[in-house]
Design a protein around this motif. Structure first.
Motif, PDB file in Angstrom:
ATOM      1  N   PHE A 297     -28.390  78.641  27.129  1.00  0.00           N
ATOM      2  CA  PHE A 297     -29.040  77.784  28.158  1.00  0.00           C
ATOM      3  C   PHE A 297     -29.182  76.211  27.730  1.00  0.00           C
ATOM      4  N   TYR A 298     -29.008  75.877  26.466  1.00  0.00           N
ATOM      5  CA  TYR A 298     -29.244  74.645  26.049  1.00  0.00           C
ATOM      6  C   TYR A 298     -28.073  73.794  26.525  1.00  0.00           C
ATOM      7  N   PRO A 299     -26.862  74.023  26.785  1.00  0.00           N
ATOM      8  CA  PRO A 299     -25.870  73.311  27.108  1.00  0.00           C
ATOM      9  C   PRO A 299     -26.229  72.819  28.849  1.00  0.00           C
ATOM     10  N   ILE A 300     -26.778  73.925  29.571  1.00  0.00           N
ATOM     11  CA  ILE A 300     -27.204  73.476  30.810  1.00  0.00           C
ATOM     12  C   ILE A 300     -28.157  72.688  31.178  1.00  0.00           C
ATOM     13  N   PHE A 301     -29.143  72.668  30.084  1.00  0.00           N
ATOM     14  CA  PHE A 301     -30.422  71.812  30.091  1.00  0.00           C
ATOM     15  C   PHE A 301     -29.773  70.354  29.653  1.00  0.00           C
ATOM     16  N   PHE A 302     -28.813  70.239  28.740  1.00  0.00           N
ATOM     17  CA  PHE A 302     -28.233  69.095  28.317  1.00  0.00           C
ATOM     18  C   PHE A 302     -27.540  68.352  29.608  1.00  0.00           C
ATOM     19  N   ILE A 303     -26.636  69.248  30.130  1.00  0.00           N
ATOM     20  CA  ILE A 303     -25.849  68.578  31.301  1.00  0.00           C
ATOM     21  C   ILE A 303     -26.882  68.260  32.569  1.00  0.00           C
ATOM     22  N   SER A 304     -27.582  69.051  32.795  1.00  0.00           N
ATOM     23  CA  SER A 304     -28.486  68.529  34.036  1.00  0.00           C
ATOM     24  C   SER A 304     -29.191  67.399  33.446  1.00  0.00           C
ATOM     25  N   GLY A 305     -30.064  67.393  32.413  1.00  0.00           N
ATOM     26  CA  GLY A 305     -30.604  66.140  32.047  1.00  0.00           C
ATOM     27  C   GLY A 305     -29.729  64.990  31.905  1.00  0.00           C
ATOM     28  N   PHE A 306     -28.678  65.142  31.500  1.00  0.00           N
ATOM     29  CA  PHE A 306     -27.755  63.822  31.454  1.00  0.00           C
ATOM     30  C   PHE A 306     -27.456  63.399  32.880  1.00  0.00           C
ATOM     31  N   GLY A 307     -26.975  64.367  33.809  1.00  0.00           N
ATOM     32  CA  GLY A 307     -26.861  64.158  35.343  1.00  0.00           C
ATOM     33  C   GLY A 307     -27.951  63.406  35.794  1.00  0.00           C
ATOM     34  N   PHE A 308     -29.141  63.831  35.753  1.00  0.00           N
ATOM     35  CA  PHE A 308     -30.575  63.490  36.356  1.00  0.00           C
ATOM     36  C   PHE A 308     -30.659  61.921  35.914  1.00  0.00           C
ATOM     37  N   ALA A 309     -30.472  61.952  34.379  1.00  0.00           N
ATOM     38  CA  ALA A 309     -30.759  60.405  34.005  1.00  0.00           C
ATOM     39  C   ALA A 309     -29.751  59.247  34.511  1.00  0.00           C
ATOM     40  N   THR A 310     -28.488  59.709  34.457  1.00  0.00           N
ATOM     41  CA  THR A 310     -27.461  58.893  34.899  1.00  0.00           C
ATOM     42  C   THR A 310     -27.683  58.371  36.418  1.00  0.00           C
ATOM     43  N   ALA A 311     -27.941  59.304  37.180  1.00  0.00           N
ATOM     44  CA  ALA A 311     -28.282  59.018  38.623  1.00  0.00           C
ATOM     45  C   ALA A 311     -29.373  57.971  38.836  1.00  0.00           C
ATOM     46  N   PHE A 312     -30.572  58.494  38.082  1.00  0.00           N
ATOM     47  CA  PHE A 312     -31.833  57.697  38.271  1.00  0.00           C
ATOM     48  C   PHE A 312     -31.718  56.499  37.612  1.00  0.00           C
ATOM     49  N   THR A 313     -30.899  56.186  36.404  1.00  0.00           N
ATOM     50  CA  THR A 313     -30.775  55.202  36.042  1.00  0.00           C
ATOM     51  C   THR A 313     -30.068  53.888  37.132  1.00  0.00           C
ATOM     52  N   ALA A 314     -28.862  54.574  37.714  1.00  0.00           N
ATOM     53  CA  ALA A 314     -28.247  53.925  38.730  1.00  0.00           C
ATOM     54  C   ALA A 314     -29.094  53.566  39.708  1.00  0.00           C
ATOM     55  N   VAL A 315     -29.897  54.161  40.290  1.00  0.00           N
ATOM     56  CA  VAL A 315     -30.787  54.054  41.331  1.00  0.00           C
ATOM     57  C   VAL A 315     -31.756  52.853  41.233  1.00  0.00           C
ATOM     58  N   ILE A 316     -32.581  53.075  39.777  1.00  0.00           N
ATOM     59  CA  ILE A 316     -33.646  52.180  39.379  1.00  0.00           C
ATOM     60  C   ILE A 316     -32.982  50.766  39.134  1.00  0.00           C
ATOM     61  N   PHE A 317     -31.817  50.608  38.498  1.00  0.00           N
ATOM     62  CA  PHE A 317     -31.226  49.240  38.341  1.00  0.00           C
ATOM     63  C   PHE A 317     -30.688  48.555  39.767  1.00  0.00           C
ATOM     64  N   SER A 318     -30.298  49.345  40.461  1.00  0.00           N
ATOM     65  CA  SER A 318     -29.734  48.759  41.836  1.00  0.00           C
ATOM     66  C   SER A 318     -31.119  48.602  42.534  1.00  0.00           C
ATOM     67  N   ALA A 319     -31.981  49.304  42.603  1.00  0.00           N
ATOM     68  CA  ALA A 319     -33.156  49.074  43.374  1.00  0.00           C
ATOM     69  C   ALA A 319     -33.874  47.806  43.018  1.00  0.00           C
ATOM     70  N   LEU A 320     -33.831  47.745  41.591  1.00  0.00           N
ATOM     71  CA  LEU A 320     -34.573  46.403  41.138  1.00  0.00           C
ATOM     72  C   LEU A 320     -33.973  45.218  41.368  1.00  0.00           C
ATOM     73  N   LEU A 321     -32.449  45.286  41.228  1.00  0.00           N
ATOM     74  CA  LEU A 321     -31.699  44.216  41.410  1.00  0.00           C
ATOM     75  C   LEU A 321     -31.891  43.649  42.923  1.00  0.00           C
ATOM     76  N   LEU A 322     -31.727  44.604  43.746  1.00  0.00           N
ATOM     77  CA  LEU A 322     -31.685  44.525  45.224  1.00  0.00           C
ATOM     78  C   LEU A 322     -33.309  43.687  45.632  1.00  0.00           C
ATOM     79  N   LEU A 323     -34.231  44.483  44.793  1.00  0.00           N
ATOM     80  CA  LEU A 323     -35.415  43.572  45.325  1.00  0.00           C
ATOM     81  C   LEU A 323     -35.733  42.460  44.721  1.00  0.00           C
ATOM     82  N   PHE A 324     -35.255  42.199  43.754  1.00  0.00           N
ATOM     83  CA  PHE A 324     -35.225  40.725  42.989  1.00  0.00           C
ATOM     84  C   PHE A 324     -34.522  39.856  43.891  1.00  0.00           C
TER      85      PHE A 324
END
Length: 303
Positions: A184-211
């Motif tokens: 199950f460690y590969p599932i945790f790694f894949i899931s964590g990487f997917g969550f982090a990638t999407a979250f990073t894209a959203v955060i940077f986009s939101a901050l740039l747009l707000l600025f």
């Protein structure tokens, strides 16, 4: 026996709350899809924003639908999850829809940033010109990546089940009760990487747009310009902040599901699931009230 109905009070409470959230979310997202379909029939074309909203609405509708079916079967007919390959199929389908939901919502955030924000960097200007051509590829890429993860999750879950024949799992790979091992460690790694990638894209986009919106708002205030454009900017900033807030909560819940993955009938697990399954409905509702066409149609349909 395995086929005997034996729902606990925890199961009943979870069933009632998740049912309310799932059906509310399915109605909201089906409303978005139906309005966009009617608009497409009238004008015979889709703009980039409508393509993303359509894809997002469909993925969220089916994600909530599959989640509800899984919960219903796991409580009413738990014995069916002992049949191969039902647990693996549920794990794979939920993974595909969950990651599609996350990455397409991230694509929507990036799209709004590029379309609305006003930066003079040459790369940003290039993206603004080409964004309408890039959107279909972003959606296709999101679907293909989700499909790859879906296949990986199916194979990993199937291998884990084969190596844990005494498992009492009920199908959803977030709630596997089999012995925790290296499978199950590969599932945790894949899931964590997917969550982090999407979250990073959203955060940077939101901050740039707000600025960008905040800078433009300050310029209008300096020039003593008070008009509908100012109100539109303020409304857009409120929408982005609300999206930023609920997306942060959703990301936290997704990470916590990896921590509490084996804690069955745990109050924290239940609270996490409540917030997690509320996200598709709440965020879609924000999207409706941020879109004048969708907002006007919704207000007309309400009594």
């Amino acid at each position: 026996s395995q086929d005997k109905f034996n729902a606990t009070s925890y199961d009943v409470m979870a069933m009632v709350i998740i049912t309310l959230e799932a059906f509310a979310g399915m109605w909201i997202n089906s409303f978005i899809v139906s309005v966009l379909c009617f608009a497409w029939v009238k004008k015979k074309s889709f703009n980039s924003n409508e393509k993303i909203l359509m894809f997002l609405g469909c993925s969220r509708f089916w994600y909530l639908c599959i989640t509800w079916v899984y919960l219903f079967l796991s409580i009413i007919y738990p014995w069916c999850f002992y049949v191969h390959p039902i647990p693996q199929l549920f794990a794979a389908i939920q993974s595909f829809l969950n990651f599609s939901n996350l990455w397409v919502s991230a694509c929507l955030s990036v799209f709004y940033c590029i379309k609305i924000a006003n930066f003079r960097h040459i790369f940003f200007i290039y993206l603004k010109v080409k964004i309408d051509r890039i959107v279909p590829w972003l959606l296709l890429g999101s679907a293909l990546l989700s499909l790859v993860i879906c296949i990986l999750v199916y194979n990993i879950t199937d291998e884990a089940h084969c190596n844990n024949l005494n498992s009492t799992t009920l199908g959803n790979f977030w709630k596997l009760s089999v012995r925790m091992d290296e499978h199950f460690y590969p599932i945790f790694f894949i899931s964590g990487f997917g969550f982090a990638t999407a979250f990073t894209a959203v955060i940077f986009s939101a901050l740039l747009l707000l600025f960008s919106l905040w800078s433009h708002k300050r310029k209008m205030q300096t020039n003593s310009v008070k008009n509908l454009s100012m109100d539109a900017h303020i409304k857009a900033m409120k929408s982005i902040l609300s999206f930023f807030f609920i997306y942060s909560i959703n990301f936290t819940c997704l990470v916590l599901t990896l921590i509490y993955v084996t804690k069955k009938e745990n109050p924290m697990t239940f609270l996490i699931l409540v917030f997690q399954y509320a996200f598709p409905a709440v965020h879609s509702l924000i999207l409706i009230f941020s879109n004048p066409k969708l907002e006007k149609t919704l207000l007309r349909t309400l009594p």
